[in-house]
Design a protein around this motif. Structure first.
Motif, PDB file in Angstrom:
ATOM      1  N   ILE A 278       0.839  -1.187   0.000  1.00 29.76           N
ATOM      2  CA  ILE A 278       0.000   0.000   0.000  1.00 29.76           C
ATOM      3  C   ILE A 278       0.881   1.247   0.000  1.00 29.76           C
ATOM      4  N   ALA A 279       0.312   2.353  -0.453  1.00 29.86           N
ATOM      5  CA  ALA A 279       1.062   3.592  -0.609  1.00 29.86           C
ATOM      6  C   ALA A 279       1.405   4.206   0.754  1.00 29.86           C
ATOM      7  N   PRO A 280       2.398   5.110   0.791  1.00 25.45           N
ATOM      8  CA  PRO A 280       2.804   5.725   2.061  1.00 25.45           C
ATOM      9  C   PRO A 280       1.667   6.417   2.810  1.00 25.45           C
ATOM     10  N   SER A 281       0.784   7.111   2.087  1.00 24.26           N
ATOM     11  CA  SER A 281      -0.323   7.797   2.765  1.00 24.26           C
ATOM     12  C   SER A 281      -1.239   6.782   3.452  1.00 24.26           C
ATOM     13  N   GLU A 282      -1.433   5.628   2.814  1.00 30.74           N
ATOM     14  CA  GLU A 282      -2.272   4.581   3.396  1.00 30.74           C
ATOM     15  C   GLU A 282      -1.579   3.939   4.593  1.00 30.74           C
ATOM     16  N   LYS A 283      -0.255   3.764   4.500  1.00 30.45           N
ATOM     17  CA  LYS A 283       0.502   3.226   5.628  1.00 30.45           C
ATOM     18  C   LYS A 283       0.419   4.179   6.822  1.00 30.45           C
ATOM     19  N   ASN A 284       0.504   5.486   6.542  1.00 32.86           N
ATOM     20  CA  ASN A 284       0.409   6.482   7.613  1.00 32.86           C
ATOM     21  C   ASN A 284      -0.938   6.395   8.322  1.00 32.86           C
ATOM     22  N   PHE A 285      -1.992   6.254   7.529  1.00 28.54           N
ATOM     23  CA  PHE A 285      -3.337   6.179   8.114  1.00 28.54           C
ATOM     24  C   PHE A 285      -3.507   4.882   8.900  1.00 28.54           C
ATOM     25  N   TYR A 286      -3.009   3.791   8.360  1.00 28.96           N
ATOM     26  CA  TYR A 286      -3.084   2.491   9.035  1.00 28.96           C
ATOM     27  C   TYR A 286      -2.380   2.562  10.394  1.00 28.96           C
ATOM     28  N   GLN A 287      -1.185   3.142  10.429  1.00 26.39           N
ATOM     29  CA  GLN A 287      -0.440   3.264  11.679  1.00 26.39           C
ATOM     30  C   GLN A 287      -1.141   4.213  12.647  1.00 26.39           C
ATOM     31  N   PHE A 288      -1.732   5.282  12.103  1.00 25.96           N
ATOM     32  CA  PHE A 288      -2.476   6.226  12.932  1.00 25.96           C
ATOM     33  C   PHE A 288      -3.633   5.525  13.643  1.00 25.96           C
ATOM     34  N   LEU A 289      -4.340   4.655  12.912  1.00 26.23           N
ATOM     35  CA  LEU A 289      -5.474   3.944  13.501  1.00 26.23           C
ATOM     36  C   LEU A 289      -5.036   3.079  14.684  1.00 26.23           C
ATOM     37  N   ILE A 290      -3.937   2.373  14.503  1.00 27.42           N
ATOM     38  CA  ILE A 290      -3.434   1.510  15.578  1.00 27.42           C
ATOM     39  C   ILE A 290      -3.110   2.336  16.819  1.00 27.42           C
ATOM     40  N   GLU A 291      -2.424   3.464  16.622  1.00 24.35           N
ATOM     41  CA  GLU A 291      -2.040   4.318  17.744  1.00 24.35           C
ATOM     42  C   GLU A 291      -3.256   5.004  18.372  1.00 24.35           C
ATOM     43  N   PHE A 292      -4.209   5.398  17.538  1.00 28.06           N
ATOM     44  CA  PHE A 292      -5.419   6.084  18.006  1.00 28.06           C
ATOM     45  C   PHE A 292      -6.206   5.195  18.967  1.00 28.06           C
ATOM     46  N   PHE A 293      -6.440   3.943  18.559  1.00 23.01           N
ATOM     47  CA  PHE A 293      -7.231   3.050  19.401  1.00 23.01           C
ATOM     48  C   PHE A 293      -6.418   2.509  20.572  1.00 23.01           C
TER      49      PHE A 293
END
Length: 300
Positions: A278-293
Motif C-alpha cells: 500500500i502507498a505511504p499515505s495509506e501506511k500512515n493512516f493504518y499506523q495512525f489507527l493503531i495508535e489512536f485506538f
C-alpha cells in the motif's frame, strides 16, 4: 497508439458526436477526427461509423472501448500512487466501511487524522461484509473497516482495533425496559428484528440466542441499522446491535439494555491486502489507527 488517441476515442464513443467531444476536450474537431483515424489505421478496424450527424460505435469498437476504459483507469490510478509516493502527506485513501461503523467511529477517526494531515483526501465506499473483503483483495479500495475482523484469510492482513459489546434494543414499553441489564434468555418469547440472512451481525445475534438456549423468532428484517432501529421504535420487536451504534443517540421510543449473559461481542478492526504494497499515505493512516485506538484503550 497514444494515450490521447484513446482518450479522444472514449470521449467520442460516449458522446456519439465529434463536435461535442472536441468542445469538451478543448481541442479542434479536426484534431479529434485525425487522431481517431490514425488509431483505426493502426488497429486495422473501424471503431466508429457515421450515422447522419451522429457517430455510432461499431461492434468491435464496443469491445475495444471496454478494454480502453479499464486500461486508462489503471493508468490514472498508477499515476495517483506515484504522486502519493512523492508526497505521503497528500493523495487519496480509498476506504470501505459497513453501515454499523458509519455514524460514529469512521467520522471520528478521519476527523482526527485530518487534523494532523489536512491534505489527504478520502474516498469512502459503504458495502457489505463480503464486498469489502473482495474490494480490498482486488484493489478497488485500499483498506476497509470491518466487524468482526476476518483473522484467517490468507490474502489479508487484519488488525483488531477494539472489542465491543452487543446490546439489546427494546421498545420503551417493553416489560424489561427499566432494567440496567438482562439475560438474553429473558427475550426468548419476544419477536426479533434482525438483518437478513448472510449479514454478519445477524449471525452474531442468532449465535448469541442459541448460546442462551433458544432460536430467535425473527418477525421482520432490515438491511441497514436505521431500518432496524425504526422497527424497534415502532414496537415490531427487539434487536441485538453493536453498542457503538448508540454512542451519538438512542432512537425515540426505545431503550438500550446491556446483556449480562451470555456476553455477546464483536471485534472491530481494519484489513489491508497482504500481497500488495500500500502507498505511504495509506501506511500512515493504518499506523495512525493503531495508535489512536491504543490510546483510547489506555485511557479507559
Amino acid at each position: 497508439m497514444e494515450l490521447r488517441q484513446l482518450r479522444y476515442f472514449i470521449e467520442v464513443a460516449e458522446r456519439q458526436h465529434v463536435t461535442e467531444a472536441a468542445e469538451n476536450l478543448n481541442v479542434a474537431q479536426s484534431a479529434v477526427s485525425y487522431q481517431i483515424t490514425k488509431l483505426e489505421e493502426e488497429l486495422g478496424v473501424k471503431l466508429l461509423e457515421r450515422v447522419g450527424r451522429n457517430i455510432k460505435v461499431t461492434q468491435i469498437g464496443h469491445i475495444f472501448l471496454q478494454y480502453v476504459i479499464s486500461a486508462l483507469k489503471t493508468i490514472d490510478e498508477a499515476k495517483e500512487k506515484v504522486d502519493e509516493y512523492l508526497d505521503p502527506q497528500a493523495g487519496t485513501i480509498k476506504i470501505g466501511y459497513p453501515t454499523s461503523l458509519a455514524r460514529y467511529w469512521l467520522p471520528n477517526v478521519i476527523s482526527a487524522f485530518r487534523k494532523d494531515v489536512p491534505n489527504v483526501n478520502f474516498h469512502l465506499r459503504q458495502g457489505s461484509y463480503a464486498y469489502l473483503i473482495d474490494a480490498v483483495k482486488n484493489g478497488e479500495i485500499d483498506l476497509a473497516f470491518l466487524g468482526p475482523v476476518p483473522m484467517k484469510d490468507p490474502d489479508l492482513k487484519s488488525k483488531i482495533l477494539f472489542m465491543e459489546n452487543i446490546v439489546a434494543l427494546l421498545p420503551s414499553h417493553h416489560p424489561l425496559a427499566d432494567r440496567k441489564s438482562l439475560s438474553l434468555g429473558d427475550l426468548r418469547n419476544d419477536p426479533f428484528v434482525l438483518f437478513p440472512k448472510g449479514y454478519v451481525l445477524r449471525g452474531i445475534a442468532v449465535g448469541a440466542c442459541r448460546e442462551a438456549g433458544f432460536e430467535p423468532n425473527i418477525a421482520s428484517e432490515g438491511e441497514d441499522m436505521d431500518a432496524l432501529k425504526g422497527l424497534v421504535s415502532a414496537g415490531i420487536g427487539v434487536s441485538l446491535l453493536p453498542e457503538s451504534t448508540f454512542y451519538d443517540s438512542i432512537p425515540r421510543f426505545t431503550v438500550k439494555v446491556a446483556i449480562e449473559t451470555p456476553k455477546a461481542t464483536r471485534s472491530v478492526g481494519i484489513i489491508i491486502p497482504k500481497h500488495r504494497e500500500i502507498a505511504p499515505s495509506e501506511k500512515n493512516f493504518y499506523q495512525f489507527l493503531i495508535e489512536f485506538f491504543d490510546r483510547l484503550d489506555r485511557y479507559k
